[in-house]
Motif scaffolding. Sequence first.
Motif, PDB file in Angstrom:
ATOM      1  N   ALA A   6       0.841  -1.199   0.000  1.00  0.00           N
ATOM      2  CA  ALA A   6       0.000   0.000   0.000  1.00  0.00           C
ATOM      3  C   ALA A   6       0.875   1.247   0.000  1.00  0.00           C
ATOM      4  CB  ALA A   6      -0.916   0.001   1.214  1.00  0.00           C
ATOM      5  N   ILE A   7       0.546   2.160  -0.900  1.00  0.00           N
ATOM      6  CA  ILE A   7       1.301   3.406  -1.062  1.00  0.00           C
ATOM      7  C   ILE A   7       0.366   4.576  -0.792  1.00  0.00           C
ATOM      8  CG2 ILE A   7       2.540   4.870  -2.718  1.00  0.00           C
ATOM      9  CD1 ILE A   7       3.124   2.232  -4.305  1.00  0.00           C
ATOM     10  N   LEU A   8       0.837   5.512   0.011  1.00  0.00           N
ATOM     11  CA  LEU A   8       0.120   6.767   0.205  1.00  0.00           C
ATOM     12  C   LEU A   8       0.852   7.837  -0.584  1.00  0.00           C
ATOM     13  CD1 LEU A   8      -2.045   8.533   1.547  1.00  0.00           C
ATOM     14  CD2 LEU A   8      -0.499   8.785   3.502  1.00  0.00           C
ATOM     15  N   CYS A   9       0.110   8.551  -1.417  1.00  0.00           N
ATOM     16  CA  CYS A   9       0.704   9.600  -2.246  1.00  0.00           C
ATOM     17  C   CYS A   9      -0.081  10.895  -2.044  1.00  0.00           C
ATOM     18  CB  CYS A   9       0.686   9.182  -3.714  1.00  0.00           C
ATOM     19  SG  CYS A   9       1.527  10.346  -4.816  1.00  0.00           S
ATOM     20  N   PRO A  10       0.412  11.779  -1.167  1.00  0.00           N
ATOM     21  CA  PRO A  10      -0.245  13.080  -0.996  1.00  0.00           C
ATOM     22  C   PRO A  10      -0.105  13.904  -2.274  1.00  0.00           C
ATOM     23  CG  PRO A  10       1.257  12.612   0.821  1.00  0.00           C
ATOM     24  CD  PRO A  10       1.527  11.600  -0.249  1.00  0.00           C
ATOM     25  N   VAL A  11      -1.180  14.582  -2.643  1.00  0.00           N
ATOM     26  CA  VAL A  11      -1.211  15.333  -3.896  1.00  0.00           C
ATOM     27  C   VAL A  11      -1.646  16.773  -3.611  1.00  0.00           C
ATOM     28  CG1 VAL A  11      -2.264  15.465  -6.187  1.00  0.00           C
ATOM     29  CG2 VAL A  11      -1.871  13.234  -5.133  1.00  0.00           C
ATOM     30  N   ASP A  12      -0.794  17.738  -3.977  1.00  0.00           N
ATOM     31  CA  ASP A  12      -1.190  19.146  -3.855  1.00  0.00           C
ATOM     32  C   ASP A  12      -1.236  19.821  -5.227  1.00  0.00           C
ATOM     33  OD1 ASP A  12       1.461  19.606  -4.514  1.00  0.00           O
ATOM     34  OD2 ASP A  12       1.974  20.606  -2.634  1.00  0.00           O
ATOM     35  N   PHE A  13      -1.070  19.029  -6.274  1.00  0.00           N
ATOM     36  CA  PHE A  13      -1.177  19.457  -7.666  1.00  0.00           C
ATOM     37  C   PHE A  13      -0.016  20.341  -8.131  1.00  0.00           C
ATOM     38  CE2 PHE A  13      -5.439  18.852  -5.907  1.00  0.00           C
ATOM     39  CZ  PHE A  13      -5.761  17.670  -6.565  1.00  0.00           C
ATOM     40  N   SER A  14       1.059  20.386  -7.357  1.00  0.00           N
ATOM     41  CA  SER A  14       2.272  21.092  -7.782  1.00  0.00           C
ATOM     42  C   SER A  14       3.035  20.193  -8.759  1.00  0.00           C
ATOM     43  CB  SER A  14       3.161  21.383  -6.567  1.00  0.00           C
ATOM     44  OG  SER A  14       3.615  20.158  -6.003  1.00  0.00           O
ATOM     45  N   LEU A  37      -4.463   8.126  -2.953  1.00  0.00           N
ATOM     46  CA  LEU A  37      -4.153   9.520  -3.271  1.00  0.00           C
ATOM     47  C   LEU A  37      -4.848  10.408  -2.250  1.00  0.00           C
ATOM     48  CD1 LEU A  37      -4.918   9.128  -7.055  1.00  0.00           C
ATOM     49  CD2 LEU A  37      -2.634   9.305  -6.059  1.00  0.00           C
ATOM     50  N   LEU A  38      -4.126  11.345  -1.683  1.00  0.00           N
ATOM     51  CA  LEU A  38      -4.664  12.182  -0.615  1.00  0.00           C
ATOM     52  C   LEU A  38      -4.375  13.653  -0.880  1.00  0.00           C
ATOM     53  CD1 LEU A  38      -5.837  12.474   2.325  1.00  0.00           C
ATOM     54  CD2 LEU A  38      -3.464  12.245   3.108  1.00  0.00           C
ATOM     55  N   ASN A  39      -5.418  14.460  -0.820  1.00  0.00           N
ATOM     56  CA  ASN A  39      -5.250  15.905  -0.877  1.00  0.00           C
ATOM     57  C   ASN A  39      -5.664  16.466   0.476  1.00  0.00           C
ATOM     58  OD1 ASN A  39      -6.831  18.732  -1.467  1.00  0.00           O
ATOM     59  ND2 ASN A  39      -4.932  18.538  -2.613  1.00  0.00           N
ATOM     60  N   VAL A  40      -4.845  17.348   1.020  1.00  0.00           N
ATOM     61  CA  VAL A  40      -5.154  17.952   2.315  1.00  0.00           C
ATOM     62  C   VAL A  40      -5.445  19.431   2.101  1.00  0.00           C
ATOM     63  CG1 VAL A  40      -4.365  18.398   4.655  1.00  0.00           C
ATOM     64  CG2 VAL A  40      -3.629  16.311   3.473  1.00  0.00           C
ATOM     65  N   CYS A  85      -9.019   7.630  -3.507  1.00  0.00           N
ATOM     66  CA  CYS A  85      -8.594   8.985  -3.198  1.00  0.00           C
ATOM     67  C   CYS A  85      -9.508   9.590  -2.145  1.00  0.00           C
ATOM     68  CB  CYS A  85      -8.552   9.861  -4.452  1.00  0.00           C
ATOM     69  SG  CYS A  85     -10.140  10.179  -5.204  1.00  0.00           S
ATOM     70  N   ALA A  86      -8.980  10.614  -1.483  1.00  0.00           N
ATOM     71  CA  ALA A  86      -9.763  11.313  -0.468  1.00  0.00           C
ATOM     72  C   ALA A  86      -9.225  12.722  -0.305  1.00  0.00           C
ATOM     73  CB  ALA A  86      -9.700  10.585   0.864  1.00  0.00           C
ATOM     74  N   ILE A  87     -10.095  13.569   0.217  1.00  0.00           N
ATOM     75  CA  ILE A  87      -9.718  14.929   0.578  1.00  0.00           C
ATOM     76  C   ILE A  87      -9.970  15.059   2.071  1.00  0.00           C
ATOM     77  CG2 ILE A  87     -10.219  17.386   0.259  1.00  0.00           C
ATOM     78  CD1 ILE A  87     -11.193  16.610  -2.575  1.00  0.00           C
ATOM     79  N   GLU A  88      -8.975  15.531   2.783  1.00  0.00           N
ATOM     80  CA  GLU A  88      -9.075  15.713   4.231  1.00  0.00           C
ATOM     81  C   GLU A  88      -8.769  17.176   4.558  1.00  0.00           C
ATOM     82  OE1 GLU A  88      -9.768  13.242   6.473  1.00  0.00           O
ATOM     83  OE2 GLU A  88      -9.805  11.618   5.004  1.00  0.00           O
ATOM     84  N   PHE A  89      -9.202  17.612   5.724  1.00  0.00           N
ATOM     85  CA  PHE A  89      -8.945  18.976   6.184  1.00  0.00           C
ATOM     86  C   PHE A  89      -8.018  18.943   7.388  1.00  0.00           C
ATOM     87  CE2 PHE A  89     -12.846  19.182   3.857  1.00  0.00           C
ATOM     88  CZ  PHE A  89     -12.789  20.405   3.213  1.00  0.00           C
TER      89      PHE A  89
END
Length: 152
Positions: A6-14, A37-40, A85-89
């Motif tokens: 399992a790989i976690l890849c945070p994504v901020d679109f940079s 895929l995770l966007n914070v 994928c998910a979006i977290e705050f």
Amino acid sequence: MFKIHAILCPVDFSDASRKAVQYAREFASNMGASVYLLNVVEPRPMAVDITLNYVPLEEDLEKAAAEDLDIILQEFLVAGLKAECAIEFGNPSDVILEKAAELDVNLLIMGSHGKKGLSRLIMGSVAETVVRKANCPVLIVKAEEKEFIGDV
């Protein structure tokens, strides 16, 4: 042998983040791993529009991130890879570390903007914090530096 499941890849679109997504795709493809895929979205002060009504900026950021994240997710799924994928705050480094523990990932692949000096001191470094505190290996991917052409 070490098996990545399992790989976690945070994504901020940079640029660095998009390059990290490419690495995550390759690792997942070659090792049969699933990718998360995770966007914070970092909480920000409320924005004011011209009618002086308060508009929650987080909602706009979440909507835009959801659309962009879904495009990346579809690329993984079309390639036959297991991905979610998910979006977290919250605070990005805290959320990334919490999600890595929650999902029991055994590899984190994330981009780094490569800030140095005063800008890193003032803004902090999400990647540095994650590397120091993560319970699994972390692969940091830097965006290629753009060459400046022209007069200075």
